[in-house]
Write an enzyme that holds these catalytic residues in place. Structure first.
Site, PDB file in Angstrom:
ATOM      1  CB  SER A 181       7.264   1.809   7.516  1.00 49.61           C
ATOM      2  OG  SER A 181       7.553   0.625   6.689  1.00 49.61           O
TER       3      SER A 181
ATOM      4  CB  ALA B 110     -11.798 -10.302   7.194  1.00 47.90           C
TER       5      ALA B 110
ATOM      6  CB  CYS C 236      -0.876   0.003   1.167  1.00 49.72           C
ATOM      7  SG  CYS C 236      -0.006  -0.095   2.662  1.00 49.72           S
TER       8      CYS C 236
ATOM      9  NE  ARG D  28       7.947   0.209   0.940  1.00 46.10           N
ATOM     10  CZ  ARG D  28       8.361   1.566   1.340  1.00 46.10           C
ATOM     11  NH1 ARG D  28       9.348   1.871   0.403  1.00 46.10           N
ATOM     12  NH2 ARG D  28       8.540   1.853   2.300  1.00 46.10           N
TER      13      ARG D  28
ATOM     14  N   GLY E 292      -6.989  -6.233   7.241  1.00 49.55           N
ATOM     15  CA  GLY E 292      -8.395  -6.275   8.049  1.00 49.55           C
ATOM     16  C   GLY E 292      -8.334  -6.688   9.624  1.00 49.55           C
TER      17      GLY E 292
ATOM     18  CE  LYS F 135      -0.833 -12.310   4.106  1.00 43.88           C
ATOM     19  NZ  LYS F 135       0.607 -12.231   3.493  1.00 43.88           N
TER      20      LYS F 135
END
Length: 543
Positions: free
Chosen positions: A205, A288, A146, A148, A292, A290
């Site tokens: 990050s 639901a 999400c 990179r 979530g 990883k």
């Protein structure tokens, strides 16, 4: 190689000229030849007949000379032509292959650009194959999260490789090359390696020390195994990155506090609630997987006792419910998503959908009678699940992964201290990786040197045994052991210099290459390490 060809041609030409000069100085030139270089005045008493005889001799010598000239010239031209033919191939061998990384991340590109380049995990192996089909890419790996989208590659030519990868990224995303160039970053060799080590350690990050990125780096290695193009250098790079990430987390306090996008999302929503509490608000989690699952766990840790979870199937939700028995988790199918959203105050979205789940017209129809002033959408998906223009409505607020930077801004001093501790570990592991990578270049030389000496040992042993006649097996073994011992002792010195694993006194790369080339020349091993790489690449491209 072009210069060598020219030099070879020049040398041959000079040799030809010198030989011709010697031949000409031995011949008596004809008076009619107007040459100031080789002309000697003849005795005036010579008769006309003598002159004619001399002219015939001169003509004969001249013909022989022309024949030699032509032969020498032809031989020189053949040599030069062969060298020039090889020079086209040599253009690629003179430039050593490079490890490169080209990509976009949360620091260089907005989410609306990154989401166009996002590649699902299931497509990573195919992306590796496509990248390695490019002319100048030997090995490759894809890291798409999400935050990179980065391409790691071993390029036979740095500049050509960058150009080809950039064009490939443009092709799969529809983003023009000119726009990609505005947002992309490029790093080479040690800088590229350090970047991946920092990524795996969580230093790059949004949330320092984020744990999920290390799991994603591990996934790159797992999915790459067995894929043509995820070979020794790239595989070793990611293996060392995983080792580095583990060391940083175990030897520093970098994992303390909020260390994931999911936890930061929960914390961000908490700061937007009137009482900074989940006790009185209705929470909806869509997805639901990883991410979530982590959102649900962090919600539970922050005091949320009940929530609705929308997912395609109930199986994953049931597993989470079993883990969090004290939390009331209600499952709803995806078909009831809009109805659940109408009854929620805070909505977290974390699905792999490639199209938005919530458009402006959808949200506009949702009821406004909620517990808080504006309905909160916390979208941690890439591509985004919530259309950005939803924020234009007076009844809703939308936050995406880029907004999570605000959550961690308060701990800047602590982050810097932890990062400094981590950098010391990264520098050590970088040194280890460079030593390992440099040792790969010596492998062909080591193998060929060992094989060369083994051939000599076996040949001389056979000669010795044939001359000794009948001897016992014990004597034969003694002689065999002697030959093996001598070969091992002879190899010890060169091997020590060529091997460079993790020794602190290891030679610099240029010193090792110099030793390797010296060994090649000394024993006439004729290793063609880079040429073999190029040939393999060309064969793969043909297939």
């Amino acid at each position: 190689m072009e210069a060598a060809a020219a030099a070879g041609f020049a040398t041959s030409f000079a040799y030809s000229t010198q030989s011709n000069s010697n031949l000409r100085s031995q011949a008596v030139p004809c008076p009619q030849i107007r040459s100031h270089t080789f002309y000697k005045p003849l005795n005036s008493r010579r008769t006309s007949a003598s002159n004619q005889r001399l002219c015939l001799k001169c003509e004969s010598a001249s013909q022989n000379l022309n024949s030699i000239d032509k032969e020498e010239s032809k031989r020189s031209n053949v040599i030069a032509l062969e060298q020039l033919k090889a020079s086209a191939f040599d253009r690629y061998t003179k430039e050593k292959s490079s490890i490169i990384v080209i990509g976009l991340n949360v620091h260089t590109a907005p989410v609306d650009v990154r989401e166009k380049l996002a590649i699902p995990e299931a497509q990573w192996p195919q992306a590796i194959s496509d990248l390695c089909a490019l002319n100048h890419i030997e090995e490759a790996a894809v890291l798409s999260t999400c935050n990179r989208m980065e391409i790691y590659a071993v390029a036979l030519s740095r500049h050509r490789g960058v150009k080809e990868v950039t064009e490939w990224m443009s092709k799969i995303s529809g983003v023009p090359v000119s726009e990609l160039c505005q947002h992309r970053f490029m790093l080479y060799n040690k800088d590229a390696t350090r970047h991946l080590f920092e990524v795996a350690s969580g230093l790059d990050s949004i949330v320092l020390g984020e744990g999920q990125i290390l799991a994603q780096v591990k996934q790159v290695k797992k999915l790459g195994q067995g894929v043509a193009g995820f070979n020794r250098k790239i595989g070793g790079l990611f293996e060392h990155a995983i080792i580095t990430g583990k060391r940083v987390r175990t030897e520093t306090s970098i994992s303390s506090g909020s260390v994931s996008v999911s936890s930061a999302a929960v914390e961000l929503a908490l700061t937007k609630l009137p009482d900074s509490s989940y006790a009185t608000v209705r929470v909806l989690v869509i997805g639901a997987g990883k991410m979530g699952k982590l959102v649900i766990k962090h919600l539970a840790a922050n005091g949320c006792k009940e929530m609705v979870v929308v997912n395609r199937t109930e199986e994953k939700v049931a597993v989470i419910r079993e883990e969090l028995k004290d939390i009331q988790i209600v499952y709803k199918p995806l078909s009831e998503m809009m109805g659940c959203a109408a009854e929620a105050d805070v909505i977290f979205t974390s699905t792999a959908s490639e199209i938005p789940l919530f458009l402006k017209e959808h949200v506009q129809t949702l009821p406004a009678d909620i517990e808080i002033a504006r309905r909160l959408f916390i979208d941690i998906s890439v591509p985004r699940n919530v259309e950005p223009c939803v924020s234009d409505l007076g009844t809703a607020e939308v936050y995406n992964v880029d907004n999570l930077k605000d959550v961690v801004a308060a701990n800047k001093e602590d982050r810097l201290r932890k990062a400094m501790e981590a950098q010391a570990i990264i520098s050590k592991e970088l040194q280890n990786f460079e030593a390992w990578k440099d040792s790969l270049d010596a492998v062909p030389t080591i193998k060929k040197l060992r094989a060369y000496l083994e051939r000599i040992r076996a040949s001389e042993l056979d000669k010795c045994l044939s001359k000794m006649g009948d001897i016992t097996d014990k004597q034969k073994k003694t002689i065999y052991d002697l030959s093996m011992g001598m070969m091992k002792k002879f190899l010890h010195g060169p091997m020590q210099q060529l091997r460079c694993d993790r020794r602190s006194d290891c030679q610099k790369p240029e010193e090792m290459l110099e030793i390797m080339h010296a060994v090649n020349r000394m024993f006439d091993l004729e290793t063609e390490i880079i040429l073999e790489t190029v040939r393999t690449k060309m064969e793969r491209t043909k297939k």
